[in-house]
Design an enzyme around this catalytic site. Structure first.
Site, PDB file in Angstrom:
ATOM      1  N   SER A 130       0.916  -0.979   0.358  1.00 52.32           N
ATOM      2  CA  SER A 130       0.124   0.100  -0.135  1.00 52.32           C
ATOM      3  C   SER A 130       1.135   0.924   0.085  1.00 52.32           C
ATOM      4  O   SER A 130       0.495   2.625   0.405  1.00 52.32           O
ATOM      5  CB  SER A 130      -1.231   0.116   1.230  1.00 52.32           C
ATOM      6  OG  SER A 130      -1.945  -0.691   1.097  1.00 52.32           O
ATOM      7  N   LYS A 133       0.038   3.633  -3.003  1.00 53.74           N
ATOM      8  CA  LYS A 133      -1.103   4.848  -2.437  1.00 53.74           C
ATOM      9  C   LYS A 133      -0.600   6.575  -2.131  1.00 53.74           C
ATOM     10  O   LYS A 133      -1.005   7.530  -2.783  1.00 53.74           O
ATOM     11  CB  LYS A 133      -1.601   4.503  -1.134  1.00 53.74           C
ATOM     12  CG  LYS A 133      -2.441   3.137  -1.403  1.00 53.74           C
ATOM     13  CD  LYS A 133      -3.291   2.777  -0.156  1.00 53.74           C
ATOM     14  CE  LYS A 133      -4.179   1.377  -1.042  1.00 53.74           C
ATOM     15  NZ  LYS A 133      -4.297   0.595   0.587  1.00 53.74           N
ATOM     16  N   SER A 187      -6.216   3.297   4.689  1.00 55.68           N
ATOM     17  CA  SER A 187      -5.526   2.161   3.173  1.00 55.68           C
ATOM     18  C   SER A 187      -6.250   1.532   3.080  1.00 55.68           C
ATOM     19  O   SER A 187      -6.566   0.850   2.713  1.00 55.68           O
ATOM     20  CB  SER A 187      -4.671   1.225   4.633  1.00 55.68           C
ATOM     21  OG  SER A 187      -3.702   0.887   2.941  1.00 55.68           O
TER      22      SER A 187
END
Length: 351
Positions: A130, A133, A187
């Protein structure tokens, strides 16, 4: 009397002549000064326009190369050195004897002094989970209007079951700003998908923007296939590229606010127009109280990432007691516990 002048008249004439001579001398001095300045300016123009091009180039190039040999120069400089003198540089492992880390790749960058304090396998391509991101946020901030009202579509559900989400439902209406916080703070993979579709019209088109942005930053070891970081063999980056991407994202005040949030409260409406209120909590253990930074180090914020393929990952912005910023990055620790233990070891190099 002089030639018919009285003494007073003659004295006045002599005085006028003296004043005239004095004015003429002053004008002559000013003219000489102006001529001197003009000569200096002429020399400087000549030197800058013509002589400055007489220096021998440090690197050979072929006029057939892209941008008159830019590619050749960058290859001779090493990839990371060719992009900017305003970045931390690394040509390989640095200071790895200072702390022992089992994580596959890691680095610590002194942002103010542009110094790499630690580097381990920073150019090896790895799954970022993640931390992806951060790039999704950067593209959103660059191309999106955070006040846009966005309706969640079924695209939000096109993610791996059991992955982290902001618990969005089809028909929910949120601002792009809320979606951005939901993606980064908790997240939310679902939020990432909705953002991508809204910004570019489709997830695939948004991913193209992500890769274009990576290339423009010099992140040559990076290739994205999705906006959230779930595992894909063609989805990868490097520790150094994460530094480049994170460093660029920090130019946006909204990004700095997001990564500093322990939680985020959002109110929006569902498909039926009913009000929904939710608080998204940070996935950063430094913010939940489950991890404590070393003495003298203040954790500002960052982005976590965890998948089976990527292991436990963290890109963290920290500061010393004087407010000087440092970016610490770890990719693929074997567990969350190990991740934060090793992150503290890395942060200990600050003080």
């Amino acid at each position: 009397m002089r030639l018919g002048y009285t003494e007073r008249e003659w004295a006045r004439i002599l005085t006028q002549e003296k004043l005239e001579k004095k004015r003429n001398r002053r004008l002559a001095a000013i003219l000489a000064l102006l001529l001197g300045l003009a000569a200096c300016m002429g020399f400087l123009v000549y030197y800058m326009v013509y002589r400055s091009h007489d220096y021998t180039l440090s690197f050979s190039y072929s006029s057939t190369d892209t941008a008159f040999g830019l590619g050749t120069i960058l290859s001779e400089l090493d990839t990371e050195e060719g992009y900017a003198s305003e970045l931390c540089l690394a040509t390989g492992d640095i200071n790895t004897s200072a702390v022992s880390l089992d994580a596959y790749s890691a680095a610590l960058f002194d942002i103010n002094d542009l110094e790499t304090l630690y580097a381990k396998d920073v150019f090896t391509k790895r799954s970022p989970a993640s931390i992806t991101k951060v790039m999704t946020a950067l593209v959103t901030l660059k191309y999106g209007n955070l006040d846009d009202q966005v309706t969640v579509t079924s695209t939000a559900l096109d993610i791996e079951e059991g992955s982290s989400v902001a618990d969005l439902k089809v028909g929910d209406v949120l601002s792009l700003r809320q979606l951005l916080y939901g993606m980064m703070v908790v997240s939310g993979n679902d939020a990432a998908m909705v953002i991508a579709e809204h910004i570019a019209g489709s997830v695939d088109a948004f991913v193209e923007l992500m890769n274009e942005e990576a290339a423009s930053l010099g992140a040559t070891g990076t290739h994205f296939t999705n906006p959230h970081g779930l595992t894909d063999s063609e989805h990868y980056t490097t520790v150094y590229d994460i530094y480049l991407i994170f460093n660029e994202a920090m130019q946006y005040d909204t990004f700095m606010d997001i990564i500093n949030r322990k939680n985020y409260y959002a109110e929006y409406t569902d498909a039926d127009g009913n009000s929904v209120a939710v608080t998204w909590d940070s996935t950063n253990l430094y913010f939940t109280g489950d991890a404590t930074a070393p003495d003298g180090v203040i954790v500002y914020g960052g982005k976590t990432g965890t998948t089976n393929d990527a292991g436990s990952c963290l890109a963290l912005l920290a500061k010393d007691l004087y407010g000087n910023p440092y970016l610490a990055i770890i990719l693929h620790s074997e567990s969350k516990e190990t991740l934060y233990t090793e992150m503290n070891s890395l942060l200990s190099l600050i003080v």
